[in-house]
Every structure is written in structure tokens, then in C-alpha cells.
Write an enzyme that holds these catalytic residues in place. Structure first.
Site, PDB file in Angstrom:
ATOM      1  N   SER A 124       0.828  -1.294  -0.021  1.00 19.76           N
ATOM      2  CA  SER A 124       0.019   0.007   0.042  1.00 19.76           C
ATOM      3  C   SER A 124       0.899   1.205   0.061  1.00 19.76           C
ATOM      4  O   SER A 124       1.967   1.377   0.656  1.00 19.76           O
ATOM      5  CB  SER A 124      -0.734   0.052   1.211  1.00 19.76           C
ATOM      6  N   TYR A 148      -1.276  -0.683  10.923  1.00 23.19           N
ATOM      7  CA  TYR A 148      -1.530  -1.474   9.409  1.00 23.19           C
ATOM      8  C   TYR A 148      -0.563  -1.156   8.534  1.00 23.19           C
ATOM      9  O   TYR A 148       0.118  -2.135   7.709  1.00 23.19           O
ATOM     10  CB  TYR A 148      -3.177  -0.875   9.093  1.00 23.19           C
ATOM     11  N   LYS A 152       2.529  -3.826   6.502  1.00 18.74           N
ATOM     12  CA  LYS A 152       2.934  -3.962   5.000  1.00 18.74           C
ATOM     13  C   LYS A 152       4.350  -3.477   4.945  1.00 18.74           C
ATOM     14  O   LYS A 152       4.950  -4.181   4.014  1.00 18.74           O
ATOM     15  CB  LYS A 152       2.000  -2.638   4.232  1.00 18.74           C
TER      16      LYS A 152
HETATM   17  P1  NAD Z   1     -10.665  -7.473   1.482  1.00 19.23           P
HETATM   18  O1  NAD Z   1     -10.820  -7.183   2.943  1.00 19.23           O
HETATM   19  O2  NAD Z   1     -11.929  -7.098   0.730  1.00 19.23           O
HETATM   20  O3  NAD Z   1     -10.143  -8.758   0.750  1.00 19.23           O
HETATM   21  C1  NAD Z   1      -9.066  -9.331   1.754  1.00 19.23           C
HETATM   22  C2  NAD Z   1      -9.671 -10.915   1.794  1.00 19.23           C
HETATM   23  O4  NAD Z   1      -8.837 -11.726   2.465  1.00 19.23           O
HETATM   24  C3  NAD Z   1     -10.968 -11.115   2.032  1.00 19.23           C
HETATM   25  O5  NAD Z   1     -11.659 -12.018   1.287  1.00 19.23           O
HETATM   26  C4  NAD Z   1     -10.719 -11.888   3.564  1.00 19.23           C
HETATM   27  O6  NAD Z   1     -11.984 -12.766   3.947  1.00 19.23           O
HETATM   28  C5  NAD Z   1      -9.396 -12.558   3.335  1.00 19.23           C
HETATM   29  N1  NAD Z   1      -8.575 -12.724   4.418  1.00 19.23           N
HETATM   30  C6  NAD Z   1      -8.590 -11.762   5.649  1.00 19.23           C
HETATM   31  N2  NAD Z   1      -7.706 -12.280   6.485  1.00 19.23           N
HETATM   32  C7  NAD Z   1      -7.419 -13.622   6.006  1.00 19.23           C
HETATM   33  C8  NAD Z   1      -6.690 -14.933   6.645  1.00 19.23           C
HETATM   34  N3  NAD Z   1      -6.077 -14.662   7.809  1.00 19.23           N
HETATM   35  N4  NAD Z   1      -6.555 -15.893   5.631  1.00 19.23           N
HETATM   36  C9  NAD Z   1      -7.160 -15.946   4.654  1.00 19.23           C
HETATM   37  N5  NAD Z   1      -7.996 -15.002   4.150  1.00 19.23           N
HETATM   38  C10 NAD Z   1      -7.866 -13.750   4.807  1.00 19.23           C
HETATM   39  O7  NAD Z   1      -9.534  -6.326   1.042  1.00 19.23           O
HETATM   40  P2  NAD Z   1      -9.136  -5.548  -0.425  1.00 19.23           P
HETATM   41  O8  NAD Z   1      -9.601  -4.394  -0.617  1.00 19.23           O
HETATM   42  O9  NAD Z   1      -9.665  -6.285  -1.612  1.00 19.23           O
HETATM   43  O10 NAD Z   1      -7.620  -5.757  -0.154  1.00 19.23           O
HETATM   44  C11 NAD Z   1      -6.920  -6.824  -0.549  1.00 19.23           C
HETATM   45  C12 NAD Z   1      -5.492  -6.522   0.078  1.00 19.23           C
HETATM   46  O11 NAD Z   1      -4.941  -5.290  -0.744  1.00 19.23           O
HETATM   47  C13 NAD Z   1      -5.288  -6.513   1.430  1.00 19.23           C
HETATM   48  O12 NAD Z   1      -3.837  -7.224   1.809  1.00 19.23           O
HETATM   49  C14 NAD Z   1      -5.193  -4.874   1.478  1.00 19.23           C
HETATM   50  O13 NAD Z   1      -4.480  -4.513   2.768  1.00 19.23           O
HETATM   51  C15 NAD Z   1      -4.666  -4.381   0.374  1.00 19.23           C
HETATM   52  N6  NAD Z   1      -4.723  -2.981   0.046  1.00 19.23           N
HETATM   53  C16 NAD Z   1      -5.918  -2.599  -0.138  1.00 19.23           C
HETATM   54  C17 NAD Z   1      -6.397  -1.399  -0.341  1.00 19.23           C
HETATM   55  C18 NAD Z   1      -7.844  -0.666  -0.630  1.00 19.23           C
HETATM   56  O14 NAD Z   1      -7.988   0.178  -0.385  1.00 19.23           O
HETATM   57  N7  NAD Z   1      -8.624  -1.799  -0.752  1.00 19.23           N
HETATM   58  C19 NAD Z   1      -5.341  -0.394  -0.587  1.00 19.23           C
HETATM   59  C20 NAD Z   1      -4.084  -0.827  -0.313  1.00 19.23           C
HETATM   60  C21 NAD Z   1      -3.893  -2.122   0.053  1.00 19.23           C
HETATM   61  C1  UD1 Z   2      -7.135   5.135   3.426  1.00 24.17           C
HETATM   62  C2  UD1 Z   2      -6.062   4.687   4.583  1.00 24.17           C
HETATM   63  C3  UD1 Z   2      -4.915   4.125   3.762  1.00 24.17           C
HETATM   64  C4  UD1 Z   2      -5.510   2.976   2.871  1.00 24.17           C
HETATM   65  C5  UD1 Z   2      -6.520   3.757   1.836  1.00 24.17           C
HETATM   66  C6  UD1 Z   2      -6.795   2.461   0.950  1.00 24.17           C
HETATM   67  C7  UD1 Z   2      -6.522   6.332   6.426  1.00 24.17           C
HETATM   68  C8  UD1 Z   2      -5.916   7.372   7.362  1.00 24.17           C
HETATM   69  N1  UD1 Z   2      -5.553   5.651   5.534  1.00 24.17           N
HETATM   70  O1  UD1 Z   2      -6.319   6.143   2.928  1.00 24.17           O
HETATM   71  O2  UD1 Z   2      -3.899   3.562   4.767  1.00 24.17           O
HETATM   72  O3  UD1 Z   2      -4.332   2.542   2.081  1.00 24.17           O
HETATM   73  O4  UD1 Z   2      -7.528   4.324   2.583  1.00 24.17           O
HETATM   74  O5  UD1 Z   2      -7.656   3.210   0.067  1.00 24.17           O
HETATM   75  O6  UD1 Z   2      -7.472   5.600   6.705  1.00 24.17           O
HETATM   76  N2  UD1 Z   2     -12.423  11.412   3.466  1.00 24.17           N
HETATM   77  C9  UD1 Z   2     -13.631  12.346   3.656  1.00 24.17           C
HETATM   78  N3  UD1 Z   2     -14.775  11.788   4.391  1.00 24.17           N
HETATM   79  C10 UD1 Z   2     -15.054  10.396   4.471  1.00 24.17           C
HETATM   80  C11 UD1 Z   2     -13.746   9.483   4.090  1.00 24.17           C
HETATM   81  C12 UD1 Z   2     -12.688  10.100   3.428  1.00 24.17           C
HETATM   82  O7  UD1 Z   2     -13.530  13.776   3.696  1.00 24.17           O
HETATM   83  O8  UD1 Z   2     -16.023  10.041   5.000  1.00 24.17           O
HETATM   84  C13 UD1 Z   2     -11.335  12.043   2.660  1.00 24.17           C
HETATM   85  C14 UD1 Z   2      -9.977  11.953   3.521  1.00 24.17           C
HETATM   86  O9  UD1 Z   2      -9.818  12.810   4.503  1.00 24.17           O
HETATM   87  C15 UD1 Z   2      -9.041  11.883   2.399  1.00 24.17           C
HETATM   88  C16 UD1 Z   2      -9.912  11.322   1.270  1.00 24.17           C
HETATM   89  O10 UD1 Z   2     -11.202  11.393   1.587  1.00 24.17           O
HETATM   90  O11 UD1 Z   2      -8.634  13.256   2.171  1.00 24.17           O
HETATM   91  C17 UD1 Z   2      -9.516   9.798   0.676  1.00 24.17           C
HETATM   92  O12 UD1 Z   2      -9.800   9.045   2.150  1.00 24.17           O
HETATM   93  P1  UD1 Z   2     -10.010   7.612   2.319  1.00 24.17           P
HETATM   94  O13 UD1 Z   2     -10.862   6.835   1.044  1.00 24.17           O
HETATM   95  O14 UD1 Z   2     -10.305   6.931   3.504  1.00 24.17           O
HETATM   96  O15 UD1 Z   2      -8.628   6.933   1.846  1.00 24.17           O
HETATM   97  P2  UD1 Z   2      -6.918   7.381   2.364  1.00 24.17           P
HETATM   98  O16 UD1 Z   2      -7.350   8.542   3.798  1.00 24.17           O
HETATM   99  O17 UD1 Z   2      -6.117   8.367   1.342  1.00 24.17           O
END
Ligand code: NAD
Ligand code: UD1
Length: 338
Positions: A124, A148, A152
Site C-alpha cells: 500500500s 496497518y 505492510k
Molecule cells: P478485502 O478485505 O476485501 O479482501 C481481503 C480478503 O482476504 C477477504 O476476502 C478476507 O476474507 C480475506 N482474508 C483476510 N484475512 C485472511 C486470513 N488470515 N486468511 C485467509 N483469508 C483472509 O480487502 P481488499 O480491499 O480486497 O484488499 C486486498 C489487499 O490489498 C489487502 O491485503 C489490503 O491490505 C491491500 N490493500 C487494499 C487497499 C484498498 O484500499 N482496498 C489499499 C492498499 C492495499
Molecule cells: C486510507 C487509509 C490508507 C489505505 C487507503 C486505501 C487512513 C488514514 N488511510 O487512505 O492506509 O491504504 O485508505 O484506500 O485511513 N474522506 C472524507 N470523508 C470520509 C472519508 C474520507 O472527507 O467519510 C477524505 C479523507 O480525508 C481523504 C480522502 O477522503 O482526504 C480519501 O480518504 P480514504 O478513502 O479514507 O483514503 P485515504 O485516507 O487516502
């Protein structure tokens, strides 16, 4: 290729599976469904018109991993499984370290036992922490500001050391910026538990009438309109980045961290406007105080992804909002109503 996909039932995993199956690659999904539902996988199978095995289990369970590796003999792993809520990670840091860090170590040990040498990992942009300069390139110092983000960061370091200890292994650490959007079919999408923490799912639930208004977290940042600016990336583009990364990992040895973003930023109010255009619905906003831990701007340098993976983002924020709306309006309660 035969690819083990951990966390494949989740938001990003399900979209990536769809593209893997269409390629076609062979997949096995390992998921404990702690933050997802088998319904997502059922829909992926329908959309791809393809079948695959599902192994319900936890990445911390070495015996379960052995069973999966023995049966499927994966040539590579895409590792999505893990916990991802920044707020929760402050409340239960040990759970985050156990599932994310120990779970990833168990997975690498299983890979080693079964001679699987390629991995693509969901990292991330949160590993960068406070920006010393923008856009973030992959050399920017890493100083995550929450548990978190630190999980990572530690996993990245562990994978780097694991790869360095072997002559024939490769790892691609994909640093996602802000993934949003949904498959064009409207059949799969992001389905957060409870009230969403992230901006776009929150806006979508306001537009569909599940929530009253959006709380804008601060309008006094040093940005175009005072609200936070982020690099939103369409989940389809992100899914394609995984396909490119797995092919890259198969062709090289070594460990590479690669940003996945568009290189363009949008502010909170710009996203609200784009969502209103896409949905034809009003999204009422209330300006409130800043959220703890938020920064003004996040922006990815994207030339490394283009250079190493031959990958570029293709969707703009209108497409991100349109597909989110498509999914949200067809599934107002997410997968629950199925
Ligand atoms: P998500 O929660 O929708 O998907 C994660 C999946 O992993 C789920 O299906 C959950 O049931 C499964 N899981 C969790 N813990 C587990 C375990 N211990 N064993 C087996 N399965 C497990 O999340 P996502 O948004 O699809 O994100 C996927 C990956 O990408 C995550 O590692 C997350 O940290 C990373 N990531 C997500 C974002 C985002 O904004 N969505 C941003 C940066 C990184
Ligand atoms: C958040 C996580 C980041 C993660 C990412 C995944 C935090 C501090 N960071 O990032 O670790 O990798 O999500 O997508 O949680 N906002 C509002 N109102 C809301 C929600 C968000 O104004 O109800 C604003 C936030 O202040 C920010 C922007 O929207 O400026 C995006 O927020 P968000 O979607 O939560 O993502 P990040 O904060 O960038």
C-alpha cells in the site's frame, strides 16, 4: 500459469480473479471469508464462465496451506489476504501483526516447502507515510504512521530478505494508491462491513440513500479547494497490474516494489462532483474537522510500472464513479441481498 490467490473473495481479489480467468490462468482461491462472502466467488465464476476450486482456510494455518499447495501445485501466488482497516489496527495491533505479518511468513514457508518461487503482494502507498516530496516514487523513504501500514512495511522487508536468500525467487510488491470502482457488469464490487471508512464507498452509500450526508474531513488543506487530494485507481486497472506483475515475476528473479496509481490526483469535492454526475443523485456534504492521521496530498509516480510492467492506468474518475454507482445501485445492500 497455476496461481494460488489468497484473499481472492475480497474486493480487489475478486476483480483480479475475473481477469486471471479470462486470460486464462488456472486459479485456486484460499480465503477464510472473514471480510467477504462466497457469493462474490460465485459471481466471478458466472461472469468468467469458468470454474475453480476454493479452499476455505486461514493463511496462518500451515497445514491448510500444505493441503492447498499439494493439491494444486501453484507456480505462483498472488497474496491479497489480510486485514486492512487503519482505525482497527490501532485498536488490535497484535491481531494485525498476527494475520498480516505472521500469516505472510506462513505463506512464504509453505511456498518454500513446495518449491513455489513467485509472489505478487498487495502492499500500500501507506508505507510511505508523510510525503517529503511528491509524487511518491519507489525510492521515497518508508515511514508508515499506523500499525496497518507497518505490517505492510514489515512484510515488504521480509519478502525482500526471502528473495535475497534464494537465487531463483521473485517478488513484486505492488503499492496500491486508492483503489475504487467496480467491474462494468455491476455484479461484483466493494462491499464494506458497517459504515465505510473510505471516501468512495461512503459517497456511494449517501447517493443510494443508506447514509444521510458525507462528512468532509477538513477543507483547510493546502490543495486546490482545501480538501484532501488522492490518487484514485480503478480496480480494473489495478487487476490488470496484477496480471502484468505475475508475468514479470515469472520472467525475472529479485524483488521490486512498484506503485500502482494514475499519477493524477482528485480532491474530495472533485470526487463528490464526479459521483453526482455519474449517478444523477445529489450527495449532500457537511464540512467537518480533519481526520487524525490524514495528509493533504498523495500522488504516485507511475513511470516504474510503465517501464517494468508495461502497465498504465486507463480509467478516469468519471469511469471510477460510474462503475461504483452501477454496482451500488444494483446491489444497495452489497452481496447480502443475493
Ligand atoms: P478485502 O478485505 O476485501 O479482501 C481481503 C480478503 O482476504 C477477504 O476476502 C478476507 O476474507 C480475506 N482474508 C483476510 N484475512 C485472511 C486470513 N488470515 N486468511 C485467509 N483469508 C483472509 O480487502 P481488499 O480491499 O480486497 O484488499 C486486498 C489487499 O490489498 C489487502 O491485503 C489490503 O491490505 C491491500 N490493500 C487494499 C487497499 C484498498 O484500499 N482496498 C489499499 C492498499 C492495499
Ligand atoms: C486510507 C487509509 C490508507 C489505505 C487507503 C486505501 C487512513 C488514514 N488511510 O487512505 O492506509 O491504504 O485508505 O484506500 O485511513 N474522506 C472524507 N470523508 C470520509 C472519508 C474520507 O472527507 O467519510 C477524505 C479523507 O480525508 C481523504 C480522502 O477522503 O482526504 C480519501 O480518504 P480514504 O478513502 O479514507 O483514503 P485515504 O485516507 O487516502
Amino acid at each position: 500459469m497455476r496461481i494460488l490467490v489468497t484473499g481472492g473473495a475480497g474486493y480487489i481479489g475478486s476483480h483480479t480473479l475475473l481477469q486471471l480467468l479470462r486470460k486464462p490462468h488456472e486459479v485456486l482461491v484460499l480465503d477464510n471469508f472473514s471480510n467477504s462472502t462466497p457469493e462474490a466467488l460465485k459471481r466471478v465464476k458466472q461472469l468468467a464462465n469458468a470454474d475453480f476450486e476454493i479452499c476455505e482456510g486461514d493463511i496462518q494455518d500451515g497445514t491448510r496451506l500444505d493441503t492447498a499447495f499439494r493439491a494444486f501445485r501453484p507456480e505462483a501466488v498472488i497474496h491479497f489476504a489480510g486485514l486492512k482497516a487503519v482505525g482497527d489496527s490501532h485498536e488490535t495491533p497484535l491481531e494485525y501483526y498476527a494475520q498480516n505479518v505472521s500469516g505472510s511468513i506462513e505463506l512464504l514457508k509453505a511456498m518454500q516447502r513446495h518449491d513455489c518461487r513467485r509472489i505478487v503482494f498487495s502492499s500500500s502507498a501507506t508505507v510511505y507515510g508523510e510525503a517529503r516530496y511528491l509524487p511518491f516514487d519507489e525510492h521515497h523513504p518508508l515511514q508508515p504512521t499506523n500499525p496497518y501500514g507497518r505490517t505492510k512495511y514489515f512484510i515488504e522487508e521480509i519478502m525482500r530478505d526471502w528473495v535475497a536468500s534464494r537465487q531463483d525467487a521473485s517478488a513484486v510488491l505492488l503499492r496500491y494508491f486508492n483503489p475504487v470502482g467496480a467491474d462494468a457488469s455491476g455484479r461484483i464490487g466493494e462491499d464494506p462491513n458497517g459504515i465505510p471508512n473510505n471516501l468512495v464507498p461512503y459517497i456511494a452509500q449517501v447517493a443510494v440513500g443508506r447514509l444521510q450526508h458525507l462528512n468532509v474531513f477538513g477543507d483547510d488543506y493546502d490543495t486546490r479547494d482545501g480538501t484532501g487530494e488522492r490518487d484514485y485507481i480503478h480496480v480494473d486497472d489495478l487487476a490488470r497490474a496484477h496480471l502484468a506483475a505475475i508475468e514479470f515475476a515469472a520472467a525475472v528473479t529479485g524483488c521490486e516494489a512498484i506503485n500502482v496509481g494514475t499519477g493524477r490526483g482528485a480532491t474530495v469535492l472533485e470526487m463528490v462532483k464526479a459521483f453526482e454526475r455519474a449517478s444523477g443523485r445529489a450527495v449532500p456534504c457537511k464540512i467537518g474537522p480533519r481526520r487524525d492521521g490524514d495528509v493533504a496530498r498523495m500522488l504516485a509516480a507511475v513511470d516504474k510500472a510503465a517501464r517494468l510492467l508495461g502497465w498504465n492506468a486507463t480509467h478516469d474518475i468519471d469511469s471510477m464513479c460510474r462503475t461504483t454507482w452501477n454496482w451500488q445501485s444494483a446491489n444497495p445492500q452489497g452481496y447480502l441481498q443475493a
